[in-house]
Design a protein around this motif. Structure first.
Motif, PDB file in Angstrom:
ATOM      1  N   LEU A   1       3.585  -0.781 139.323  1.00  0.00           N
ATOM      2  CA  LEU A   1       4.742   0.105 139.430  1.00  0.00           C
ATOM      3  C   LEU A   1       6.046  -0.682 139.334  1.00  0.00           C
ATOM      4  O   LEU A   1       7.031  -0.196 138.758  1.00  0.00           O
ATOM      5  CB  LEU A   1       4.687   0.887 140.745  1.00  0.00           C
ATOM      6  CG  LEU A   1       3.493   1.840 140.904  1.00  0.00           C
ATOM      7  CD1 LEU A   1       3.625   2.658 142.178  1.00  0.00           C
ATOM      8  CD2 LEU A   1       3.341   2.753 139.706  1.00  0.00           C
ATOM      9  N   LEU A   2       6.075  -1.890 139.912  1.00  0.00           N
ATOM     10  CA  LEU A   2       7.263  -2.737 139.755  1.00  0.00           C
ATOM     11  C   LEU A   2       7.485  -3.087 138.285  1.00  0.00           C
ATOM     12  O   LEU A   2       8.618  -3.049 137.783  1.00  0.00           O
ATOM     13  CB  LEU A   2       7.112  -4.009 140.580  1.00  0.00           C
ATOM     14  CG  LEU A   2       7.252  -3.861 142.093  1.00  0.00           C
ATOM     15  CD1 LEU A   2       6.892  -5.172 142.790  1.00  0.00           C
ATOM     16  CD2 LEU A   2       8.664  -3.444 142.477  1.00  0.00           C
ATOM     17  N   THR A  20       8.712  -0.069 136.404  1.00  0.00           N
ATOM     18  CA  THR A  20      10.138   0.165 136.686  1.00  0.00           C
ATOM     19  C   THR A  20      11.015  -0.723 135.827  1.00  0.00           C
ATOM     20  O   THR A  20      12.005  -0.267 135.233  1.00  0.00           O
ATOM     21  CB  THR A  20      10.415  -0.105 138.179  1.00  0.00           C
ATOM     22  OG1 THR A  20       9.582   0.733 138.979  1.00  0.00           O
ATOM     23  CG2 THR A  20      11.869   0.165 138.509  1.00  0.00           C
ATOM     24  N   HIS A  21      10.667  -2.008 135.738  1.00  0.00           N
ATOM     25  CA  HIS A  21      11.467  -2.938 134.944  1.00  0.00           C
ATOM     26  C   HIS A  21      11.395  -2.591 133.456  1.00  0.00           C
ATOM     27  O   HIS A  21      12.420  -2.610 132.747  1.00  0.00           O
ATOM     28  CB  HIS A  21      10.976  -4.361 135.178  1.00  0.00           C
ATOM     29  CG  HIS A  21      11.901  -5.399 134.616  1.00  0.00           C
ATOM     30  ND1 HIS A  21      11.514  -6.687 134.376  1.00  0.00           N
ATOM     31  CD2 HIS A  21      13.199  -5.330 134.231  1.00  0.00           C
ATOM     32  CE1 HIS A  21      12.527  -7.373 133.887  1.00  0.00           C
ATOM     33  NE2 HIS A  21      13.557  -6.571 133.784  1.00  0.00           N
ATOM     34  N   ARG A  50      10.691   0.314 132.037  1.00  0.00           N
ATOM     35  CA  ARG A  50      11.418   1.553 131.770  1.00  0.00           C
ATOM     36  C   ARG A  50      12.923   1.305 131.771  1.00  0.00           C
ATOM     37  O   ARG A  50      13.659   1.839 130.934  1.00  0.00           O
ATOM     38  CB  ARG A  50      11.064   2.602 132.820  1.00  0.00           C
ATOM     39  CG  ARG A  50      11.804   3.935 132.666  1.00  0.00           C
ATOM     40  CD  ARG A  50      11.364   4.883 133.764  1.00  0.00           C
ATOM     41  NE  ARG A  50      12.115   6.118 133.713  1.00  0.00           N
ATOM     42  CZ  ARG A  50      13.276   6.326 134.334  1.00  0.00           C
ATOM     43  NH1 ARG A  50      13.829   5.337 135.030  1.00  0.00           N
ATOM     44  NH2 ARG A  50      13.884   7.493 134.253  1.00  0.00           N
ATOM     45  N   THR A  51      13.389   0.480 132.721  1.00  0.00           N
ATOM     46  CA  THR A  51      14.813   0.159 132.771  1.00  0.00           C
ATOM     47  C   THR A  51      15.264  -0.570 131.509  1.00  0.00           C
ATOM     48  O   THR A  51      16.370  -0.343 131.014  1.00  0.00           O
ATOM     49  CB  THR A  51      15.111  -0.705 134.006  1.00  0.00           C
ATOM     50  OG1 THR A  51      14.684  -0.009 135.179  1.00  0.00           O
ATOM     51  CG2 THR A  51      16.603  -0.996 134.128  1.00  0.00           C
ATOM     52  N   THR A  89      10.519  -4.328 147.879  1.00  0.00           N
ATOM     53  CA  THR A  89      11.747  -4.105 147.110  1.00  0.00           C
ATOM     54  C   THR A  89      12.930  -4.918 147.631  1.00  0.00           C
ATOM     55  O   THR A  89      13.724  -5.431 146.832  1.00  0.00           O
ATOM     56  CB  THR A  89      12.093  -2.605 147.083  1.00  0.00           C
ATOM     57  OG1 THR A  89      11.039  -1.901 146.414  1.00  0.00           O
ATOM     58  CG2 THR A  89      13.393  -2.357 146.343  1.00  0.00           C
ATOM     59  N   VAL A 139      13.835  -4.716 139.809  1.00  0.00           N
ATOM     60  CA  VAL A 139      14.384  -3.383 140.101  1.00  0.00           C
ATOM     61  C   VAL A 139      15.899  -3.339 140.001  1.00  0.00           C
ATOM     62  O   VAL A 139      16.509  -2.350 140.370  1.00  0.00           O
ATOM     63  CB  VAL A 139      13.930  -2.896 141.494  1.00  0.00           C
ATOM     64  CG1 VAL A 139      12.427  -2.799 141.582  1.00  0.00           C
ATOM     65  CG2 VAL A 139      14.464  -3.794 142.602  1.00  0.00           C
ATOM     66  N   ALA A 153      17.654  -0.271 138.378  1.00  0.00           N
ATOM     67  CA  ALA A 153      16.676   0.798 138.153  1.00  0.00           C
ATOM     68  C   ALA A 153      17.167   2.112 138.753  1.00  0.00           C
ATOM     69  O   ALA A 153      17.810   2.133 139.798  1.00  0.00           O
ATOM     70  CB  ALA A 153      15.331   0.412 138.769  1.00  0.00           C
ATOM     71  N   TRP A 174      15.877   5.482 140.306  1.00  0.00           N
ATOM     72  CA  TRP A 174      14.683   6.107 140.890  1.00  0.00           C
ATOM     73  C   TRP A 174      14.859   7.622 140.826  1.00  0.00           C
ATOM     74  O   TRP A 174      15.466   8.235 141.684  1.00  0.00           O
ATOM     75  CB  TRP A 174      14.492   5.646 142.333  1.00  0.00           C
ATOM     76  CG  TRP A 174      14.372   4.157 142.452  1.00  0.00           C
ATOM     77  CD1 TRP A 174      15.391   3.258 142.537  1.00  0.00           C
ATOM     78  CD2 TRP A 174      13.166   3.398 142.478  1.00  0.00           C
ATOM     79  NE1 TRP A 174      14.906   1.977 142.613  1.00  0.00           N
ATOM     80  CE2 TRP A 174      13.538   2.016 142.585  1.00  0.00           C
ATOM     81  CE3 TRP A 174      11.815   3.720 142.431  1.00  0.00           C
ATOM     82  CZ2 TRP A 174      12.606   1.001 142.631  1.00  0.00           C
ATOM     83  CZ3 TRP A 174      10.892   2.699 142.486  1.00  0.00           C
ATOM     84  CH2 TRP A 174      11.280   1.368 142.588  1.00  0.00           C
ATOM     85  N   LEU A 228      10.677   8.937 136.778  1.00  0.00           N
ATOM     86  CA  LEU A 228      10.007   7.689 137.140  1.00  0.00           C
ATOM     87  C   LEU A 228       8.849   7.953 138.096  1.00  0.00           C
ATOM     88  O   LEU A 228       7.760   7.385 137.931  1.00  0.00           O
ATOM     89  CB  LEU A 228      11.010   6.718 137.773  1.00  0.00           C
ATOM     90  CG  LEU A 228      10.474   5.332 138.133  1.00  0.00           C
ATOM     91  CD1 LEU A 228       9.973   4.610 136.885  1.00  0.00           C
ATOM     92  CD2 LEU A 228      11.535   4.495 138.826  1.00  0.00           C
ATOM     93  N   PHE A 269       4.866   7.257 137.708  1.00  0.00           N
ATOM     94  CA  PHE A 269       4.028   6.593 138.710  1.00  0.00           C
ATOM     95  C   PHE A 269       2.749   7.386 138.973  1.00  0.00           C
ATOM     96  O   PHE A 269       1.642   6.831 138.980  1.00  0.00           O
ATOM     97  CB  PHE A 269       4.802   6.439 140.020  1.00  0.00           C
ATOM     98  CG  PHE A 269       5.853   5.362 139.998  1.00  0.00           C
ATOM     99  CD1 PHE A 269       6.007   4.530 138.896  1.00  0.00           C
ATOM    100  CD2 PHE A 269       6.702   5.177 141.077  1.00  0.00           C
ATOM    101  CE1 PHE A 269       6.979   3.544 138.875  1.00  0.00           C
ATOM    102  CE2 PHE A 269       7.676   4.197 141.067  1.00  0.00           C
ATOM    103  CZ  PHE A 269       7.817   3.381 139.961  1.00  0.00           C
TER     104      PHE A 269
END
Length: 789
Positions: free
Chosen positions: A35-36, A39-40, A42-43, A355, A365, A368, A370, A374, A378
């Motif tokens: 998931l981390l 997140t990166h 997707r960012t 985090t 993150v 990012a 949220w 997102l 997940f």
């Protein structure tokens, strides 16, 4: 039907609570890392989407062919390109350049670090960086600061109208403050100054077509202007320039456009790239997450198949009762979905814990958003992971024939008689051991860089950033302090990134074989203070009359690079710096590692230029460090009462600079997760195996077997799996370690201290996991274990 699937699934999970807990923890750990990474990643795909009309903005790239016909793509382009496009072509709506300006920033007699860039006026209307207060820096000698930089420079005071000075440039007036609400951009900066009103030296630089690394050129095309038209114009311009221009270090170059929307993530690495995430780094992050999740998936498959006997009988009874195979697959898949949902909830808890870590904030993150999309990603990923993890055992268990399983003939074998469960355990511990070897190699290399002998003195050396304090005044006061041995002003911290100035050096002005060298500014105290050795010639003069710095010191590598003969031959010879300044070699010093361990020793030039002094190194006598530090702080307080004292011992600086404790901690956490997942899977397997053999243990105890013999009997099969894992992991882990070490010119070796340490830790943890459970079984009273018979 679905309701009954999930009801039965919950009952089975509750019945086997240990296995359920192991699976949930393992899947949650793997999901957390994934998931981390998600997140990166997707960012990375949302970079620069906040600019107006991003689909019409292009960056000009330069493809350079060097003398050896090697082609290199640069993210930069020559500075005169933008004015030429504006003047001679009508396809651009707006155009701007973005170029780095080097030098510390002087603010209220304080010298501070900042990422400074110069831009054209169109920058503020082309890009969507919002001015929070004031106005853009469009007039000559004006500058805008980011909100964070303004607070660092001026605190709570209003910065608008204040004056800052960057390097040797004229004073600049702050006209505006940029909001910090857009961090997802490939452009990063602390302050932006206007390119208007450049002085004569800067104008020469801005008109240099040979400097293809000058800066970054951005163009916003007019509506309905095809990019192919822009590329044709760029091709014509580069062809015209190459016909009339002589390049000192290249054959030719050509221009091409790159859409702003395709800059991040970068699928191809560019020279002088900006701050867009690289697809290689993102792939590594996702690979680490998937490997961690794969280990957890192995656990699920392993523990599910470990209970294959009881589940096989369940399958046989269901098939006899009329169940078809797809219904049985649905039942097993429902269990994996329930597990994945529970693991996702635990993963969200883990996310809240990791985090705040500096490494996670900086690399994974940062910036990012949220939002619901997102979280939907997940959930989808967790469900997919659960379905994939449950697919293998569902397919295997649902394939059993009733006649076989009701007679308990359910042997599960893969190639050549090796059980699938044992193969997965070997795979888990192999991956964990490889990661351990890589991590220990990284830790040893960082410790090596923090404590190695760089060839200059590091013990009892106090390095003081000068800020706005005149070094000569501070040095005069420190000379009176008892315990101070030598004083040495310097332009840079040694063992960092090298010199503070890159200089091209020639043997004579007309020579064509120039040598790139790092330059450091120092005085005559540099050699005695830092414990350096003068091979030939003499030191820099003690007198400060040589304000031009015409006498210089060079290292042995510089003598070799310029082919000046031996050190004695080099003394007294004249060399040219940047084709404009001639200097004379006063002496040659022995090579030492003045830069990071990532670089081999390179040519070095030491010159007396007081204007570049940023640090004062103070060498201290033995057992006098505490008293000297107190006296230095007292003197500093007198000279700069409103500035904090930031001096530190050189050994502490090297430790902070090279230890990377935050990064190591996060990577250790990942390796710890992988190892804990493997150990939990091993614990589940040992628990199930010993449960099946509890009557065998009882019979052996009745026949006279000792506890130690029973522990070894039950443990040997699993210890053998750990040894097989180490045999596979050692060569692969060594390759991984050396792949990391290849980026350092000076590094540690991977030997018994690394491999033996990792194997010892693996066997210790594995043996404790195995031994704890087998010892409890071996201690069982035979009367209790045989009673059910």
């Amino acid at each position: 039907m679905l309701r009954s699937y999930f009801t039965i699934a919950l009952r089975n999970l509750w019945k086997h609570r240990l296995f359920t807990a192991i699976n949930i923890f393992g899947l949650a750990s793997g999901l957390t890392v994934c998931l981390l990474a998600i997140t990166h990643i997707r960012t990375a795909f949302t970079y620069d989407t906040f600019h107006p009309n991003p689909e019409r903005i292009y960056r000009v790239l330069t493809d350079v062919e060097d003398k050896g016909s090697n082609l290199t793509a640069f993210a930069t382009s020559p500075m005169p390109l933008a004015p030429l496009l504006t003047r001679d072509y009508a396809l651009a709506e707006k155009m701007t350049r973005f170029t780095r300006v080097y030098g510390d920033v002087d603010v209220n007699h304080k010298r501070l670090d900042a990422m400074s860039y110069a831009v054209d006026p169109d920058f503020f209307s082309m890009f969507g960086f919002r001015i929070r207060s004031g106005s853009p820096a469009t007039a000559p000698n004006t500058v805008v600061l980011t909100d964070e930089t303004a607070k660092r420079f001026f605190g709570k005071a209003n910065p608008i109208g204040q004056t800052v000075r960057i390097g040797d440039l004229p004073p600049m007036t702050v006209t505006g403050i940029l909001a910090d609400d857009h961090r997802n951009s490939h452009l990063r900066f602390d302050l932006l100054m206007s390119l208007n009103g450049a002085n004569a030296n800067a104008r020469k630089y801005l008109n240099d077509w040979t400097n293809y690394a000058g800066g970054y050129t951005y163009v916003r095309l007019k509506p309905n202007t095809p990019a192919i038209t822009f590329d044709r114009i760029l091709t014509d311009i580069s062809a015209s320039i190459c016909r009339t221009t002589q390049f000192p270090y290249a054959k030719r170059y050509s221009f091409r456009s790159q859409p702003l929307t395709s800059i991040s993530p970068a699928f191809k690495e560019l020279a002088f790239s900006t701050y867009e995430p690289q697809i290689g780094g993102l792939s590594v992050e996702m690979a680490v997450g998937l490997v961690t999740l794969l280990l957890a998936g192995f656990n699920y498959v392993n523990l599910t198949l470990a209970r294959s006997l009881s589940r096989a009988r369940e399958v046989g009874i269901r098939k006899v009762s009329g169940a078809v195979r797809w219904q049985l697959i649905g039942q097993f898949m429902a269990e994996s979905v329930v597990l994945s949902v529970l693991a996702l909830l635990l993963a969200f808890v883990f996310l809240q814990l990791v985090t705040p870590m500096p490494f996670v904030q900086q690399w994974l993150v940062k910036g990012a958003t949220w939002d619901l999309s997102l979280f939907s990603l997940f959930v989808s990923f967790a469900l997919l992971a659960g379905l994939l993890a449950g697919f293998v055992p569902a397919r295997i268990l649902s394939s059993f024939e009733p006649a076989q399983v009701l007679r308990s003939q359910t042997g599960l074998k893969v190639i050549k008689g090796i059980s699938l469960r044992k193969s997965l355990i070997v795979a888990q511990f192999t991956i964990s051991l490889i990661a351990m070897i890589g991590l220990l190699t990284m830790i040893r290399q960082h410790r090596f860089m923090a404590s190695s002998n760089y060839g200059f003195r590091t013990e009892r050396v106090l390095s003081i950033p000068l800020g706005g304090v005149p070094y000569q005044r501070l040095a005069n006061d420190l000379k009176t302090v008892a315990g101070v041995e030598e004083l040495s002003p310097l332009s840079v911290m040694l063992a960092d990134h090298g010199g503070d100035n890159h200089t091209m050096v020639r043997r004579n002005r007309s020579a064509t074989d120039s040598v790139g060298t790092m330059s450091i500014s120092a005085d005559a105290g540099f050699i005695p203070a830092m414990g350096l050795h003068l091979v030939a010639g003499q030191n820099l003069p003690v007198s400060h009359r040589d304000s031009s710095g015409r006498l210089v010191l060079v290292n042995q590598e510089m003598v070799k690079a310029l082919k000046l003969g031996d050190a004695r031959d080099a003394v007294g010879k004249t060399i040219w710096l940047n084709d404009s300044t001639d200097v004379q070699i006063a002496g040659v010093i022995a090579d030492f590692r003045y830069a990071t361990m990532a670089w081999a020793i390179m040519p070095l030039l030491i010159q007396y230029e007081p204007g570049r002094f940023h640090y004062l190194n103070v060498t201290v006598a033995k057992d006098a460090d505490t008293q000297v530090l107190a006296d230095v702080k007292r003197i500093w307080k007198k000279l700069a009462p409103y500035e904090s004292f930031d001096g530190q011992w050189y050994t502490d600086y090297l430790d902070q600079r090279h230890s990377h404790n935050d990064d190591i901690f996060f990577m250790s956490l990942l390796v710890g997760l992988a190892l804990s997942i493997a150990c939990l899977g091993l614990l589940g397997m040992v628990t199930y195996n010993t449960t099946l053999r509890i009557k065998e243990v009882g019979i052996r105890k009745v026949l006279g077997a000792k506890v130690g013999e029973l522990v070894w009997l039950l443990s040997w099969d699993f210890v053998r799996l750990l040894l097989i894992s180490s045999v596979i992991a050692f060569p692969l882990g060594t390759l991984l370690g050396y792949a990391f070490l290849l980026s350092f010119a000076y590094h540690v070796s991977i030997g018994i201290e690394t491999l033996g340490g990792c194997l010892g830790l693996l066997l210790l943890i594995g043996s404790l996991t195995i031994g704890w459970r087998t010892y409890r079984v071996a201690q069982t009273n035979p009367a209790n274990s045989l009673r059910a018979e």
